[in-house]
Design an enzyme around this catalytic site. Structure first.
Site, mmCIF file in Angstrom:
data_model
loop_
_atom_site.group_PDB
_atom_site.id
_atom_site.type_symbol
_atom_site.label_atom_id
_atom_site.label_comp_id
_atom_site.label_asym_id
_atom_site.label_seq_id
_atom_site.Cartn_x
_atom_site.Cartn_y
_atom_site.Cartn_z
ATOM 1 N N LYS A 99 52.647 20.317 41.738
ATOM 2 C CA LYS A 99 53.711 19.542 41.085
ATOM 3 C C LYS A 99 53.463 18.043 41.300
ATOM 4 O O LYS A 99 53.491 17.254 40.366
ATOM 5 C CB LYS A 99 55.060 19.935 41.695
ATOM 6 C CG LYS A 99 56.219 19.091 41.223
ATOM 7 C CD LYS A 99 57.451 19.319 42.105
ATOM 8 C CE LYS A 99 58.591 18.433 41.688
ATOM 9 N NZ LYS A 99 59.144 18.789 40.376
ATOM 10 N N GLY A 109 75.857 17.935 31.579
ATOM 11 C CA GLY A 109 76.251 17.868 32.991
ATOM 12 C C GLY A 109 75.447 16.886 33.809
ATOM 13 O O GLY A 109 75.967 15.917 34.323
ATOM 14 N N CYS A 148 60.012 23.157 39.762
ATOM 15 C CA CYS A 148 60.177 24.255 40.705
ATOM 16 C C CYS A 148 61.648 24.364 41.085
ATOM 17 O O CYS A 148 62.370 23.392 41.063
ATOM 18 C CB CYS A 148 59.382 23.998 41.973
ATOM 19 S SG CYS A 148 57.629 23.849 41.689
ATOM 20 N N HIS A 200 63.618 18.783 27.136
ATOM 21 C CA HIS A 200 62.505 19.129 28.026
ATOM 22 C C HIS A 200 61.376 18.123 27.918
ATOM 23 O O HIS A 200 60.397 18.188 28.651
ATOM 24 C CB HIS A 200 61.978 20.525 27.702
ATOM 25 C CG HIS A 200 62.984 21.594 27.985
ATOM 26 N ND1 HIS A 200 63.781 22.121 27.005
ATOM 27 C CD2 HIS A 200 63.362 22.186 29.142
ATOM 28 C CE1 HIS A 200 64.591 23.024 27.549
ATOM 29 N NE2 HIS A 200 64.361 23.072 28.849
ATOM 30 N N CYS A 207 70.508 20.530 26.796
ATOM 31 C CA CYS A 207 70.722 20.966 28.180
ATOM 32 C C CYS A 207 70.952 19.712 29.026
ATOM 33 O O CYS A 207 71.054 18.602 28.489
ATOM 34 C CB CYS A 207 69.493 21.758 28.658
ATOM 35 S SG CYS A 207 69.752 22.617 30.239
#
Ligand code: GLN
Ligand code: ZN
Length: 764
Positions: free
Chosen positions: A19, A441, A525, A704, A736
């Site tokens: 990552k 959110g 993750c 995304h 999202c």
């Protein structure tokens, strides 16, 4: 002898090294050469772990810089033209498909990414054209990684996604009509070539994953298996021997589709132990059974005695040379190693096994079956002790929780009034314009937030200092929403590390880890908390922040909770109590939180259930209906404790509701926000067909990717939505939460979104 096999290993490394490297590369702080060197270091380290554990069959090509399906897309020459013509090098083209690319005059959104079966891992969908062709790259990753391992002295079994699964999991590109499975004849030659190359490189066996076999398949997909595997079988020794691999379900309903005389067949005996009988008796006379007995999806120590018995019963049927003891699936879904957990209570830590420990377990199981239990007596004794300790621990039982569960009544599942009456009361209080705008959110989780949280965790700052910091973040979020002129605000979730972990840390019955990260998608993750016992809420979990946010905001402030099903699904659940029981316990805890938020003056409360769908049993039928029944009940139990005038929102990261629309409708949420920007607006048709009466906010742009959608794009999207939804039903929001984004792109995108909403507001 019975060999041990691991089907795949987590890629991130002990400290989420992958990552860190990929994100540094994306940020321009690490060279491509250094990124690739780090990836190689990780692969070598992971092979070594498995070798040292004594695993006989170690996977290669289970690694990926972003996603394994995406690697296949690129290696098979299935890269849509918008990426291949962008003038990017291979690595950047790969990442462009995974996460979009908006740099150096190139502007392409990412390919669609969806859940990998019922896991929380996401794969990139093969996105195919009517005139699709395939061509194997000159340097297939599978060959390169096999060779790399070989040079390091590790003989591996390369992993491939099989051709039928690759196509079945794909889709036609936007505007294209192709049924992916029709491309099989064009795709199989690529596998022939790849498999031949693997053979030339020295691979003796290949794990060919066909997990779609556990699904209910359309007849065309079913019909695809036979010709494909006959074709491959006809190549004889020119290709490695194939281990036809399935997981996450049983294959009994599709048993006829398993290639008859294939070298080996792998089945998941953790999920469906009962399939052993049928599968074993339908194998070809020489076919090996790979018995998946160590759970690739959970963190509990394997009950070694039971696993050994399972493998032995396979041996009784087939003989020692025709059985492999394996992990149930790839270990991708488990954290790297338990050894990193320094803070876990010793009693509880003794109950767990992560990927590295599972590799040891599978080796022990194979050894026990091959050489007899005496060969591993010590390990077996220690394991039996742990299993016994957990079964009898006080930590798992809470009488008060059970008592409350026993008293739930039918009326605890219903709002006071029906939606028309509720929405009128809500509107009176909230006074929202047509096409109300909101976000889902979270706002960007900045470096500063992570620094302060880390300082707080390490006790370098006091709780008061940390709270002050969070308040300042909320102040800033409110101010930004003022400037953007949004209609329903959020506090931005700066205090939350993760939408499930945060709650897990505040609920009794949970254990949480410090390093147990699992890949969710790309470099992202999650660290699922672990449900170890009966769940209850010792104190309010979110009221402080929401109350503060409402106090500094002049517009309605949405309270933000994670729903019971999502808490369950994104935790590692108990395996000793049915999931419905765990969901009900979570629901009761959340119900108290919802009511407390309302009492604190929060008039809009969103209870996210993005994981509802992934929990769907993979096959339709009784099992699925039973799941939906308890899942819907859990959501209702958690949300209906409020007055009519309190507006309940829920959020879903998808809009493919066709299969279970009745359940979505049964949630009875006043407003649903759903992911929709990358799916076809046609999916909204189900809301029309079913005369869905409540409000809906289909996401108008993809979050995304860092790419900023133009105002026009968003308007076009809304226009499409209005073909399905009534203006008074429609909310305008992103797909999202925005936590993974930077502020710059977030603000730019939201400005465009609000302007688009205002345009329609003026028009209607
Ligand atoms: N409220 C959460 C957020 O905005 C929802 C995340 C999700 O649906 N995955 O981050
Ligand atoms: Zn979402």
């Amino acid at each position: 002898m019975v060999q041990s096999a691991v089907l795949g290993f987590p890629r991130m490394g002990v400290n989420r090294d992958l990552k860190k490297a990929t994100e540094a590369y994306w940020a321009g702080n690490l060279s491509q050469a250094d990124l690739l060197a780090e990836a190689k270091r990780l692969r070598l380290a992971h092979w070594k772990i498995q070798k040292d554990a004594g695993v006989d069959i170690i996977p290669s090509n289970d690694f990926a810089l972003y996603d394994q399906v995406l690697s296949h897309i690129q290696d098979f020459g299935a890269v849509p033209e918008r990426y291949s013509s962008a003038g990017l090098d291979r690595v950047d083209e790969y990442f462009a498909m995974g996460r979009g690319h908006q740099k150096g005059g190139v502007d392409v959104p990412s390919l669609e990414m969806v859940k990998w079966f019922d896991s929380n891992y996401h794969y990139v969908k093969p996105t195919l054209q009517d005139n699709q062709t395939f061509k194997l790259t000159a340097t297939p990753k599978a060959v390169a990684e096999f060779t790399e391992a070989k040079e390091a002295g590790v003989a591996t079994r390369p992993v491939l996604v099989g051709p039928v699964s690759f196509l079945h999991l794909g889709k036609a590109d936007r505007g294209q009509k192709v049924d992916p499975i029709d491309l099989l004849d064009k795709l199989v030659p690529v596998y022939e070539e790849l498999l031949s190359k693997l053979k030339e490189a020295g691979a003796e066996t290949v794990q060919i994953d066909e997990p779609v076999l556990v699904l209910d398949l359309p007849s065309k997909t079913k019909a695809a298996f036979k010709p494909t595997y006959e074709k491959l079988a006809s190549l004889g020794d020119k290709i490695p021997k194939l281990v036809f691999t399935t997981y996450f379900g049983d294959i009994v309903h599709n048993i006829d589709l398993v290639p008859k005389d294939i070298y080996a067949v792998h089945v998941d005996l953790v999920r469906n132990p009962e399939q052993l009988e049928t599968v074993a008796s339908s194998l070809g006379s020489k076919t090996i059974l790979s018995a998946g007995v160590v759970d690739g999806r959970n963190i509990w120590k394997t009950n070694l005695k039971r696993a050994i018995e399972t493998v032995e019963s396979a041996v009784q049927k087939l003989g020692k040379d025709r059985v492999i003891a394996a992990t149930s699936s790839s270990l991708l879904h488990t954290p790297h190693t338990l050894a990193s957990e320094k803070k876990l209570d010793a009693e509880i830590a003794d109950w767990f096994a992560f990927a590295s420990e599972k590799a040891v377990e599978i080796a022990i199981i194979a050894k026990a079956v091959t050489e007899g239990p005496a060969a591993v007596r010590e390990a077996l004794e220690a394991n039996a002790k742990s299993v016994q300790a957990r079964a009898t621990s006080e930590r798992t039982n809470d009488a008060a929780v059970k008592e409350r569960q026993s008293k739930i009544q039918a009326s605890d599942y219903n709002r006071k009034s029906e939606f028309p009456s509720r929405i009128a009361q809500q509107q009176k209080k909230l006074n929202l314009p047509l096409f109300p705008t909101t976000t889902i959110g979270s706002f960007p989780q900045t470096k500063e937030i992570r620094i302060q949280r880390a300082k707080f965790t390490k006790k370098e700052i006091t709780e008061a200092q940390y709270d002050k910091f969070i308040e300042q973040e909320i102040d800033m979020n409110v101010k930004i929403q003022d400037e953007l002129d949004l209609d329903v605000y959020v506090h931005g979730e700066p205090e939350r590390n993760d939408m499930v972990q945060y709650f897990g840390e505040r609920l009794k019955g949970y254990a949480f880890t410090t390093h147990a990260w699992v890949q969710s998608y790309g470099s992202r993750c999650v660290r699922p908390p672990i449900i170890v016992g009966d769940i209850s809420r010792p104190a309010p979990m979110t009221v402080k922040e929401s109350k503060y946010a409402a106090s500094v905001s002049k517009k309605p402030m949405k309270g933000m909770l994670t729903g019971p099903v999502t808490c369950l699904r994104w935790s590692f659940p108990r395996d000793d109590v049915h999931q419905s029981v765990q969901a009900e316990q979570l629901a009761l805890a959340l119900r108290d939180e919802v009511v407390d938020l309302e009492k604190a003056g929060i008039d809009v409360i969103q209870v996210d259930e993005p994981a509802l769908r992934e929990g769907l049993p993979l096959r339709s039928g009784k099992e699925r209906e039973a799941y939906l029944d308890w899942a819907v009940k859990a959501f209702r139990l958690s949300t209906v404790g409020v007055e009519d005038s309190t507006q309940i929102h829920s959020h879903f990261c998808y809009s493919e509701f066709q299969d279970f629309f009745h359940a979505i409708a049964a949630l009875d949420a006043d407003v649903l926000s759903i992911e929709n920007s990358k799916s076809d607006a046609k999916l909204l048709g189900v809301f029309v067909e079913e005369a869905y009466p409540r409000h809906i906010g289909p996401g108008v742009y993809d979050i995304h990717s860092p790419r900023v959608p133009s105002e026009q794009e968003i308007k076009d999207r809304i226009e499409e939505m209005l073909q399905y939804l009534k203006p008074e039903q429609l909310w305008i929001d992103p797909d999202c939460g925005l936590k993974t984004r930077q502020w710059k792109e977030t603000k730019e995108a939201l400005v465009n979104m609000v302007n688009a909403a205002k345009y329609f507001r003026a028009k209607y």
